[in-house]
Design an enzyme around this catalytic site. Structure first.
Site, mmCIF file in Angstrom:
data_model
loop_
_atom_site.group_PDB
_atom_site.id
_atom_site.type_symbol
_atom_site.label_atom_id
_atom_site.label_comp_id
_atom_site.label_asym_id
_atom_site.label_seq_id
_atom_site.Cartn_x
_atom_site.Cartn_y
_atom_site.Cartn_z
ATOM 1 N N PHE A 149 0.809 -1.223 0.000
ATOM 2 C CA PHE A 149 0.000 0.000 0.000
ATOM 3 C C PHE A 149 0.835 1.263 0.000
ATOM 4 O O PHE A 149 0.360 2.328 -0.377
ATOM 5 C CB PHE A 149 -0.942 0.001 1.227
ATOM 6 C CG PHE A 149 -0.283 0.445 2.505
ATOM 7 C CD1 PHE A 149 -0.112 1.798 2.788
ATOM 8 C CD2 PHE A 149 0.206 -0.476 3.437
ATOM 9 C CE1 PHE A 149 0.512 2.219 3.954
ATOM 10 C CE2 PHE A 149 0.825 -0.064 4.600
ATOM 11 C CZ PHE A 149 0.982 1.291 4.853
ATOM 12 N N LYS A 173 -1.137 -7.151 -9.253
ATOM 13 C CA LYS A 173 -2.099 -7.206 -8.142
ATOM 14 C C LYS A 173 -1.657 -6.161 -7.130
ATOM 15 O O LYS A 173 -0.798 -6.402 -6.298
ATOM 16 C CB LYS A 173 -2.077 -8.607 -7.513
ATOM 17 C CG LYS A 173 -3.361 -9.066 -6.853
ATOM 18 C CD LYS A 173 -3.792 -8.333 -5.619
ATOM 19 C CE LYS A 173 -2.929 -8.413 -4.403
ATOM 20 N NZ LYS A 173 -3.312 -7.396 -3.389
ATOM 21 N N GLU A 176 -4.926 -3.789 -2.022
ATOM 22 C CA GLU A 176 -6.374 -3.516 -2.030
ATOM 23 C C GLU A 176 -6.710 -2.269 -1.207
ATOM 24 O O GLU A 176 -7.837 -1.786 -1.230
ATOM 25 C CB GLU A 176 -7.145 -4.741 -1.523
ATOM 26 C CG GLU A 176 -6.911 -5.143 -0.064
ATOM 27 C CD GLU A 176 -5.659 -6.011 0.152
ATOM 28 O OE1 GLU A 176 -4.642 -5.806 -0.557
ATOM 29 O OE2 GLU A 176 -5.694 -6.865 1.058
ATOM 30 N N SER A 226 5.394 -6.932 3.467
ATOM 31 C CA SER A 226 5.981 -7.224 4.777
ATOM 32 C C SER A 226 6.769 -8.539 4.735
ATOM 33 O O SER A 226 6.526 -9.387 3.873
ATOM 34 C CB SER A 226 4.869 -7.301 5.824
ATOM 35 O OG SER A 226 3.929 -8.268 5.421
ATOM 36 N N CYS A 281 9.509 1.853 3.461
ATOM 37 C CA CYS A 281 10.431 0.773 3.832
ATOM 38 C C CYS A 281 11.847 1.304 3.999
ATOM 39 O O CYS A 281 12.706 0.618 4.538
ATOM 40 C CB CYS A 281 10.408 -0.333 2.804
ATOM 41 S SG CYS A 281 11.144 0.194 1.263
ATOM 42 N N GLU A 381 9.102 -4.075 13.075
ATOM 43 C CA GLU A 381 8.897 -2.994 12.106
ATOM 44 C C GLU A 381 7.578 -2.324 12.486
ATOM 45 O O GLU A 381 6.519 -2.952 12.417
ATOM 46 C CB GLU A 381 8.799 -3.542 10.680
ATOM 47 C CG GLU A 381 8.574 -2.427 9.667
ATOM 48 C CD GLU A 381 8.383 -2.911 8.230
ATOM 49 O OE1 GLU A 381 7.711 -3.934 8.024
ATOM 50 O OE2 GLU A 381 8.901 -2.252 7.318
#
Ligand code: NAD
Length: 496
Positions: A149, A173, A176, A226, A281, A381
């Protein structure tokens, strides 16, 4: 309510699945639209579209393919403001940051315009008498891309321009949580002249991901997300015989030596810790201060944080909301935990006043000092606007701490000592290193990726690694008939 459709063969596609998920406007805290969640049958339809488009696209001349990539670059650059507004509305990052994300994605499109040069093979004449050897690189076929995301435009752009320029067709993909940017880019690529079916977008969750991983006609998977999911993707995709690159999570440390310029270091810590609400990240999440500078550094950082404005990214502010209410609550939970574990919360972002709607998913910049390295605040994280400070006595202790961590995505050293920086570069077990640069994301003609739990697979994203990932080599050994070389020889071919 609006619904975000899949994008197949150059048109919106509803699919057979009736499952949907909410897409939030995180600054308003309300559901802005719904997104379809694909079934395995819907994923199969997308793979079929990409498979049908593959032979034609792979056979299209380099000149024609390049003209489409160039046109996409021009359109994307001309209409980036429109895309930035979509990013801000669904992700929450401020508009200037959204434009920065697009700029870094554009770099990869520009890299992909050089594909004819990259595709040039090697050639060796007369390796044996009358025999020449040369190599070519060919596309893989249908490639799958699964993105997170936090960079809804840039991360897909790390992959699909290179994949497509090399002659592959794509099933993307996206996350969402903010799916609209991917469909917008696929439409734009079509406007640039990309044939239908070369870039398809399916929305979904684990069901869609698992269908892609298992699909026999998907040749490769490029994943970013992740670490637990990256590990799962790498293991499952590899077991299914696919080529896989799976980029995972991070916990990036910034080591500040006593000789550093403390104003530069404080600016860098604030920018890299709280930009995009820490949902990067490559965010700096741990500041490792080599004594005696910690008190002074913490004071300078805290004073800069008092001037930061948090609010709706569509207005003028420094930092937007977090992606969802659940994520905001999870991140805020780490601030509670820090106090329980004996750390000192110097600046507390809970209950911050914001320039935005009261229901937005807000959490202000937070600074936590003296974080114990056994605390989950240090080891997990967090992926939010929380900067931890760990105090160490020496450079050696700092490097040991960094190298003991599970992740190895990015790190930075702040110092004016060239010898120390050089030593750090050689000793630290991390894939991307900044020297007086807090977010060392390599330019598009290098490759992006970490070490250890930050990358599964041996191939990084974009740059030369990305090109290699999306192509495979053929080596051709060739001799034109020469009667003087006729004759039987059952031995293994030797070069003479
Ligand atoms: P995520 O792992 O939750 O989701 C990433 C993708 O995996 C999404 O498309 C999602 O739909 C899918 N997914 C989620 N759960 C799944 C499951 N159980 N099985 C199969 N697929 C699943 O990550 P996120 O929250 O969207 O993004 C944030 C994470 O991404 C952070 O950990 C961040 O460090 C990481 N990230 C890493 C890089 C990098 O380059 N290393 C870059 C950006 C983000």
């Amino acid at each position: 309510m609006d619904i975000v459709d899949h994008w197949l063969s150059g048109a919106p596609f509803e699919g057979e699945s009736t499952r949907t998920a909410p897409v939030y406007d995180p600054a308003l805290g309300l559901v802005a639209r719904e997104v379809r969640l694909a079934s395995a049958v819907d994923v199969d339809a997308a793979v079929a579209a990409a498979s049908a488009a593959f032979p034609g696209w792979a056979e299209t001349s380099l000149a024609k393919r390049q003209s489409v990539i160039f046109a996409f670059r021009e359109l994307l650059n001309a209409r980036k403001q429109e895309l930035a507004e979509i990013l801000t509305a669904e992700h929450g990052k401020v508009l200037s940051d959204a434009l920065g994300e697009i700029a870094r994605g554009l770099e990869v499109v520009e890299f992909a315009t050089g594909m004819p040069h990259l595709l040039k093979g090697e050639y060796s004449e007369n390796v044996s008498t009358g025999v020449d050897v040369y190599s070519t690189r060919e596309p893989l076929g249908v490639v799958g891309i699964i993105s997170p995301f936090n960079f809804p435009a840039m991360v897909p752009l790390w992959f699909f321009p290179i994949a497509i320029a090399a002659g592959n067709t794509v099933v993307l993909k996206p996350s969402e949580k903010d799916p609209s940017a991917s469909v917008w880019m696929a439409r734009l690529f079509q406007e640039a002249g990309l044939p239908d079916g070369v870039l398809n977008v399916v929305h979904g969750d684990k069901v869609a991901v698992d269908a892609l991983l298992a699909h026999p006609r998907v040749a490769s998977i490029s994943f970013v997300g992740s670490t637990p999911i990256a590990r799962y993707i790498y293991e499952t995709g590899s077991a299914a015989g696919k080529r896989v690159q799976a980029l995972g999570g991070a916990k990036n440390h910034m080591l500040v030596l006593p000789d550093a310029d403390l104003d530069l270091a404080a600016d860098a810590a604030v920018n890299a810790g709280f930009g995009s609400a820490g949902e990067r990240c490559m965010a700096i999440s741990v500041l490792v201060a080599v004594e005696p500078v910690a008190d002074e550094l913490v004071a300078r950082i805290a004073s800069r944080m008092s001037g930061l404005t948090v609010g709706d990214g569509r207005r003028s502010c420094d930092m937007g909301p977090l992606i969802t209410r659940e994520h905001r609550d999870k991140v805020a939970g780490y601030i509670d935990l820090a106090t329980e574990d004996g750390a000192t919360v110097v600046v507390d972002g809970r209950g911050i006043e914001v320039d935005g709607a009261s229901d937005g998913f807000w959490l202000g910049p937070t600074l936590i000092d003296a974080v114990p390295t056994l605390s989950r605040v240090y080891t997990d994280e967090i992926f939010g606007p929380v900067l931890s400070v760990v105090r160490v006595a020496s450079y050696e202790e700092g490097v040991e701490l960094i190298n003991a961590g599970a992740y190895g995505n990015g790190t930075a050293i702040f110092t004016n000592d060239g010898g120390a920086a050089r030593r750090f570069q050689r000793e630290v077990q991390v894939g991307m290193i900044g020297i007086n640069v807090p977010i060392p994301v390599p330019v598009a003609y290098y490759s992006f990726g970490g070490w250890k739990d930050s990358l599964f697979g041996d191939t990084k994203a974009y740059g030369p690694d990305g090109f290699h990932f999306f192509t495979r080599q053929k080596a051709i050994t060739r001799r034109w008939l020469d009667p003087s070389h006729a004759g039987l020889n059952l031995g293994f071919p030797e070069n003479r």
